[in-house]
Structure formats: C-alpha cells, structure tokens
Design a protein around this motif. Sequence first.
Motif, PDB file in Angstrom:
ATOM      1  N   UNK A  17       0.833  -1.196   0.000  1.00 36.07           N
ATOM      2  CA  UNK A  17       0.000   0.000   0.000  1.00 36.07           C
ATOM      3  C   UNK A  17       0.871   1.252   0.000  1.00 36.07           C
ATOM      4  N   UNK A  18       0.591   2.163  -0.913  1.00 33.29           N
ATOM      5  CA  UNK A  18       1.276   3.448  -0.982  1.00 33.29           C
ATOM      6  C   UNK A  18       0.884   4.260   0.257  1.00 33.29           C
ATOM      7  N   UNK A  19       1.852   4.794   0.981  1.00 32.42           N
ATOM      8  CA  UNK A  19       1.582   5.521   2.218  1.00 32.42           C
ATOM      9  C   UNK A  19       1.281   7.001   2.010  1.00 32.42           C
ATOM     10  N   UNK A  20       1.445   7.503   0.800  1.00 34.85           N
ATOM     11  CA  UNK A  20       1.150   8.913   0.579  1.00 34.85           C
ATOM     12  C   UNK A  20      -0.351   9.144   0.751  1.00 34.85           C
ATOM     13  N   UNK A  21      -0.698  10.327   1.214  1.00 36.36           N
ATOM     14  CA  UNK A  21      -2.107  10.653   1.377  1.00 36.36           C
ATOM     15  C   UNK A  21      -2.331  11.682   2.467  1.00 36.36           C
ATOM     16  N   UNK A  22      -3.591  11.811   2.878  1.00 34.66           N
ATOM     17  CA  UNK A  22      -3.962  12.790   3.888  1.00 34.66           C
ATOM     18  C   UNK A  22      -3.931  12.148   5.278  1.00 34.66           C
ATOM     19  N   UNK A  23      -3.321  12.872   6.217  1.00 42.82           N
ATOM     20  CA  UNK A  23      -3.186  12.413   7.594  1.00 42.82           C
ATOM     21  C   UNK A  23      -3.666  13.511   8.543  1.00 42.82           C
ATOM     22  N   UNK A  24      -4.412  13.120   9.563  1.00 41.93           N
ATOM     23  CA  UNK A  24      -4.758  14.034  10.641  1.00 41.93           C
ATOM     24  C   UNK A  24      -3.591  14.002  11.611  1.00 41.93           C
ATOM     25  N   UNK A  25      -2.997  15.162  11.872  1.00 39.56           N
ATOM     26  CA  UNK A  25      -1.860  15.202  12.787  1.00 39.56           C
ATOM     27  C   UNK A  25      -2.322  15.744  14.131  1.00 39.56           C
ATOM     28  N   UNK A  31       5.723  15.852  20.873  1.00 39.35           N
ATOM     29  CA  UNK A  31       5.771  14.944  19.722  1.00 39.35           C
ATOM     30  C   UNK A  31       4.524  15.087  18.867  1.00 39.35           C
ATOM     31  N   UNK A  32       4.706  14.915  17.542  1.00 41.19           N
ATOM     32  CA  UNK A  32       3.577  14.956  16.626  1.00 41.19           C
ATOM     33  C   UNK A  32       3.393  13.603  15.969  1.00 41.19           C
ATOM     34  N   UNK A  33       2.137  13.231  15.834  1.00 41.37           N
ATOM     35  CA  UNK A  33       1.748  11.951  15.262  1.00 41.37           C
ATOM     36  C   UNK A  33       0.740  12.202  14.156  1.00 41.37           C
ATOM     37  N   UNK A  34       0.537  11.204  13.318  1.00 42.94           N
ATOM     38  CA  UNK A  34      -0.465  11.305  12.269  1.00 42.94           C
ATOM     39  C   UNK A  34      -1.169   9.987  12.075  1.00 42.94           C
ATOM     40  N   UNK A  35      -2.464  10.070  11.749  1.00 44.48           N
ATOM     41  CA  UNK A  35      -3.240   8.875  11.390  1.00 44.48           C
ATOM     42  C   UNK A  35      -3.974   9.176  10.090  1.00 44.48           C
ATOM     43  N   UNK A  36      -4.188   8.127   9.312  1.00 44.43           N
ATOM     44  CA  UNK A  36      -4.861   8.292   8.026  1.00 44.43           C
ATOM     45  C   UNK A  36      -6.229   8.935   8.238  1.00 44.43           C
ATOM     46  N   UNK A  37      -6.509   9.969   7.472  1.00 44.95           N
ATOM     47  CA  UNK A  37      -7.752  10.714   7.635  1.00 44.95           C
ATOM     48  C   UNK A  37      -8.975   9.831   7.378  1.00 44.95           C
ATOM     49  N   UNK A  38      -8.830   8.815   6.544  1.00 44.76           N
ATOM     50  CA  UNK A  38      -9.981   7.948   6.249  1.00 44.76           C
ATOM     51  C   UNK A  38     -10.407   7.103   7.446  1.00 44.76           C
ATOM     52  N   UNK A  39      -9.557   6.985   8.449  1.00 46.97           N
ATOM     53  CA  UNK A  39      -9.899   6.245   9.672  1.00 46.97           C
ATOM     54  C   UNK A  39     -10.637   7.115  10.679  1.00 46.97           C
ATOM     55  N   UNK A  40     -10.593   8.448  10.480  1.00 48.82           N
ATOM     56  CA  UNK A  40     -11.178   9.383  11.435  1.00 48.82           C
ATOM     57  C   UNK A  40     -12.658   9.576  11.147  1.00 48.82           C
TER      58      UNK A  40
END
Length: 176
Positions: A17-25, A31-40
Amino acid sequence: MSETATRTAVLETPGGKDLSGKYLTFKLGKEEFGIEILKVREIIGSMTTTFVPGAPEHITGVINLRGKIIPVMDLRQRFKMTPEANNNRNCIIVVEIDLGDKTADMGLLVDMVSEVMNIGGNEIEPAPELGMSIDTSYILGLAKSGPDVKILIDISRMLNQWHYLALAQADGRSAE
C-alpha cells in the motif's frame, strides 16, 4: 535501481500500500503523530468518561456519543509518556477500526489536534529498527515536515493488537 531512485521511491507498506495521502496530525507533548484521515470519524472536545472496572490503565473509560458507547484510550498512557494535566485543547479523535469480521469505534484522547496534511510518499521514511523489546509494528513510517518529524501510526494495527490482547487477558489466556 539507482541509489537516487531508491531514496525518492514511494514508501509502501509490506502489503504494497502506498503511504502517501492525507493524515490528521495531533500532538502528545512535544511529539507529533499522524493517522490516516480515512480512519477518522470525528473530533470532539474532551468529555468525562465513565470508569470501566478491570479495563487496562490506558483506557480512561467509555463515553456515550449520541447513544453509542465508545471506549476512550489515553494515547499518552498507551505510549508510556509522562502524564500531563488536561486543558482546553485536549480532544478525542473518534476512529473506526477494522476488527476482521466487524468494525468498531474507539476514542483517542490527545493533547491537541494540529492539522490535516497531505504527505507524499517521498516524504515518508520507514520506522527505524529499535531492538526486539520495542514494538514498532504499528508505526507506518516517519514523515519529514521541514525540520520536524511526524510519527505516522497504523491505528487499526495498534488497536487490533490492543483488542486481541485485552480479549486474551479477559479470557485468562496468554496473548503470545
């Protein structure tokens, strides 16, 4: 493939799976973290949780969100970070995770939501190997954003590991 091409290649998960995309940070301390926006599913202000006896320490309890009971995980505790007093920036990110045969919602208590970022695959490095005693299996990669690094979390994998561990412990079995 040349060394230059290797460095600029798009980072992919082991499944391809290509990891590029939109992330909610979001932030936990500095520390900063990000999760895939489609999971939110949504972001809500911090709410009082109802204690659940026997729940792991990092589960603060459950909330009633429009008639649906949702467990809330304190990510600071889950990541073994120093506790910090709640403030008006704390919020709960409600995510939907795939549990194989069904989906479930989980609230993630964070210090503050930052932004939605579009992160290119060439900006993501694989998680470093930190030794056998440190589990990095739920880290998708490390996103370079100027001088900062954001840790990209595979929230489904992290919560699935917790879910199955919790079920095994509740049944009195070893999770290993």
